[in-house]
Design a protein around this motif. Structure first.
Motif, PDB file in Angstrom:
ATOM      1  N   PHE A   1       0.731  -1.199  -0.117  1.00 36.51           N
ATOM      2  CA  PHE A   1      -0.182   0.040  -0.075  1.00 36.51           C
ATOM      3  C   PHE A   1       1.094   1.354  -0.121  1.00 36.51           C
ATOM      4  N   LEU A   2       0.682   2.072  -0.921  1.00 40.74           N
ATOM      5  CA  LEU A   2       1.413   3.621  -0.886  1.00 40.74           C
ATOM      6  C   LEU A   2       0.451   4.518  -0.414  1.00 40.74           C
ATOM      7  N   THR A   3       0.566   4.997   0.643  1.00 41.23           N
ATOM      8  CA  THR A   3      -0.266   6.064   1.548  1.00 41.23           C
ATOM      9  C   THR A   3       0.486   7.024   2.230  1.00 41.23           C
ATOM     10  N   GLY A   4      -0.319   8.042   2.369  1.00 41.75           N
ATOM     11  CA  GLY A   4       0.094   9.159   3.163  1.00 41.75           C
ATOM     12  C   GLY A   4       0.195   8.835   4.540  1.00 41.75           C
ATOM     13  N   HIS A   5      -0.476   7.884   5.198  1.00 48.88           N
ATOM     14  CA  HIS A   5      -0.556   7.416   6.391  1.00 48.88           C
ATOM     15  C   HIS A   5       0.768   6.826   6.964  1.00 48.88           C
TER      16      HIS A   5
ATOM     17  N   ASP B   1       2.340  -8.820  -5.192  1.00 48.39           N
ATOM     18  CA  ASP B   1       1.462  -9.198  -6.247  1.00 48.39           C
ATOM     19  C   ASP B   1       0.393  -8.177  -6.741  1.00 48.39           C
ATOM     20  N   VAL B   2       0.229  -7.060  -5.663  1.00 41.39           N
ATOM     21  CA  VAL B   2      -0.657  -5.948  -6.037  1.00 41.39           C
ATOM     22  C   VAL B   2      -0.029  -4.776  -5.118  1.00 41.39           C
ATOM     23  N   PHE B   3       0.038  -3.612  -5.962  1.00 42.26           N
ATOM     24  CA  PHE B   3       0.254  -2.256  -5.519  1.00 42.26           C
ATOM     25  C   PHE B   3      -0.889  -1.558  -5.260  1.00 42.26           C
ATOM     26  N   VAL B   4      -1.119  -1.092  -4.062  1.00 39.10           N
ATOM     27  CA  VAL B   4      -2.307  -0.352  -4.044  1.00 39.10           C
ATOM     28  C   VAL B   4      -2.145   1.217  -3.591  1.00 39.10           C
ATOM     29  N   PHE B   5      -2.352   2.016  -4.641  1.00 41.04           N
ATOM     30  CA  PHE B   5      -2.089   3.554  -4.237  1.00 41.04           C
ATOM     31  C   PHE B   5      -3.100   4.586  -3.755  1.00 41.04           C
ATOM     32  N   GLU B   6      -3.012   5.255  -2.744  1.00 43.18           N
ATOM     33  CA  GLU B   6      -3.801   5.988  -2.127  1.00 43.18           C
ATOM     34  C   GLU B   6      -3.677   7.470  -3.090  1.00 43.18           C
ATOM     35  N   SER B   7      -4.590   8.157  -2.730  1.00 46.77           N
ATOM     36  CA  SER B   7      -4.435   9.750  -3.567  1.00 46.77           C
ATOM     37  C   SER B   7      -3.305  10.529  -2.828  1.00 46.77           C
TER      38      SER B   7
ATOM     39  N   TYR C   1      -5.353   1.855  -8.109  1.00 48.65           N
ATOM     40  CA  TYR C   1      -5.655   3.235  -7.381  1.00 48.65           C
ATOM     41  C   TYR C   1      -6.980   3.347  -6.682  1.00 48.65           C
ATOM     42  N   ARG C   2      -6.760   3.984  -5.574  1.00 44.99           N
ATOM     43  CA  ARG C   2      -8.026   3.956  -4.490  1.00 44.99           C
ATOM     44  C   ARG C   2      -7.931   5.409  -3.982  1.00 44.99           C
ATOM     45  N   PRO C   3      -8.586   6.343  -4.505  1.00 40.76           N
ATOM     46  CA  PRO C   3      -8.274   7.586  -4.384  1.00 40.76           C
ATOM     47  C   PRO C   3      -9.455   7.998  -3.023  1.00 40.76           C
ATOM     48  N   SER C   4      -9.020   8.112  -2.217  1.00 41.53           N
ATOM     49  CA  SER C   4      -9.961   8.720  -0.932  1.00 41.53           C
ATOM     50  C   SER C   4     -10.349  10.152  -1.141  1.00 41.53           C
TER      51      SER C   4
ATOM     52  N   ILE D   1     -10.532   2.330  -7.756  1.00 44.55           N
ATOM     53  CA  ILE D   1     -11.728   1.751  -6.800  1.00 44.55           C
ATOM     54  C   ILE D   1     -12.127   3.183  -6.180  1.00 44.55           C
ATOM     55  N   ILE D   2     -13.088   3.810  -6.656  1.00 42.58           N
ATOM     56  CA  ILE D   2     -13.599   5.264  -6.523  1.00 42.58           C
ATOM     57  C   ILE D   2     -14.411   5.126  -5.343  1.00 42.58           C
ATOM     58  N   VAL D   3     -14.460   6.123  -4.353  1.00 40.52           N
ATOM     59  CA  VAL D   3     -15.168   5.933  -3.036  1.00 40.52           C
ATOM     60  C   VAL D   3     -16.712   6.352  -3.213  1.00 40.52           C
TER      61      VAL D   3
END
Length: 388
Positions: free
Chosen positions: A6-10, A120-126, A147-150, A177-179
């Motif tokens: 997971f690539l995230t600001g948190h 296997d999977v890279f999941v990017f936050e906004s 890409y999962r942009p919160s 994956i759009i919220v």
């Protein structure tokens, strides 16, 4: 799947709880190893003294912090770069700003191979981590990219650099994956031929409904009468709160936010005996605070909502699950359809605060059943497993 990055600001351990925390928890519970890549953490933030941006925390994450769970491990890491404050975009080109943000004393390739191999999977936050998409695709050609942009970055008035970076991310992701519908509408408006060129699905944020329907010991600050509470990461309209505290001396306004306000605001808060600032609380403490306040408030900065497609966010889910009256300032008018008081002037906000204190419990039109985090995380993992 055996590994998700997971690539995230948190940070993993933080006073902020995002959807990525819930998704990562579900992954490790399923026996999947997780890397939580916290980015950006620029070199200049060594000299800051905030929760996420300080030398001690960044140094720990540069070494990597490993958390061992029953079925899998989670590693929280960061990679510091020469990222510059956005102010410099006035003088430097977008490509130069991106280059500084990627450039580091250390080799990103070495860092990535050490920490992300077998993903296997890279999941990017906004977040700014999307600037590594091209490099990661080259280093890990067999991996999938989601890409999962919160919080969409290409909101009206954003820096052109953010628009370009996010557009590249969306067009090159194996799945977006759009919220919420508001975010989807924004992307359709901003990206030509969106429906023909973008792979996407909708999946909302969630709430742990049961957590907000339990009884908890009352936190000390909330043992005062008539407590109006904000818990969130977005900045608030401090002048509104000063005016509210002055006009309503019998009401206590408590702002819980990990983003430290300016020093002048901190000093001004001291002039009010009924206005309090708390620099964040642990995520597991949030239900105790929400359930024990009199009224939940969401006092965003004036006109904040106009260019941000936030929709109805998780903080509203929490308050609704707890049956608390809610008073919002400068947020989407859509809230009114769900029975939430949303205001757009200081006067109206204060008046709604007066009215809301008489409400002990409130039921809302919004159906939270489909927003239960356990259902959302299950659907999320199904989406990742279904990638082709």
């Amino acid at each position: 799947m055996k590994k998700i990055t997971f690539l995230t600001g948190h940070n993993w351990k933080s006073n902020r709880l995002g959807g990525f925390h819930k998704f990562a928890e579900e992954a490790v519970n399923q026996g999947i190893d997780v890397v939580f890549f916290s980015f950006p953490r620029p070199y200049y933030s060594y000299f800051q003294h905030q929760e996420l941006y300080n030398k001690k925390t960044i140094k720990q994450l540069q070494k990597g912090i490993v958390y061992n769970y029953e079925k899998a491990t989670l590693k929280n890491v960061t990679f510091s770069t020469f990222k510059l404050p956005n102010f410099f975009n006035k003088f430097l080109s977008d490509s130069a700003m991106n280059a500084f943000e990627r450039f580091s004393i250390k080799s990103f390739k070495k860092f990535a191979l050490e920490n992300f191999s077998n993903t296997d999977v890279f999941v990017f936050e906004s977040c700014d981590g999307m600037i590594f998409l091209k490099k990661l695709k080259k280093l890990f050609p067999n991996a999938k990219f989601v890409y999962r942009p919160s919080d969409p970055l290409m909101f009206d008035g954003c820096l052109i650099r953010y628009y370009k970076n996010e557009k590249y991310m969306i067009l090159n992701a194996d799945l977006n994956i759009i919220v919420n519908q508001e975010g989807l509408n924004l992307y359709k408006r901003k990206i030509p031929d969106f429906e023909k060129t973008v792979k996407y699905t909708l999946l909302s944020n969630g709430v742990d409904i049961e957590s907000y329907q339990k009884k908890y010991p009352i936190p000390e600050l909330l043992q005062r009468p008539n407590t109006f509470l904000y818990v969130g990461a977005w900045e608030v309209e401090w002048n509104l709160l000063f005016e509210s505290a002055k006009t309503l001396p019998d009401f206590n306004f408590i702002i819980v936010c990990p983003n430290y306000p300016e020093e002048s605001i901190v000093q001004n808060i001291k002039n009010y005996s009924n206005l309090f600032y708390v620099p964040g609380i642990k995520p597991q403490e949030v239900p105790a605070w929400i359930t024990n306040c009199s009224v939940v408030i969401v006092p965003y900065v004036t006109d904040f909502y106009k260019n941000r497609p936030l929709g109805i966010t998780a903080k509203y889910y929490q308050a609704m699950a707890a049956g608390k009256p809610i008073v919002a300032y400068c947020d989407t008018p859509k809230l009114k359809d769900e029975g939430i008081s949303v205001t757009y002037t200081y006067k109206d906000f204060i008046e709604e605060c007066k009215k809301s204190i008489e409400i002990k419990s409130k039921a809302y039109n919004f159906d939270l059943k489909d927003r239960q985090w356990s259902n959302i995380t299950k659907k999320f993992m199904e989406l990742l497993n279904g990638l082709e």
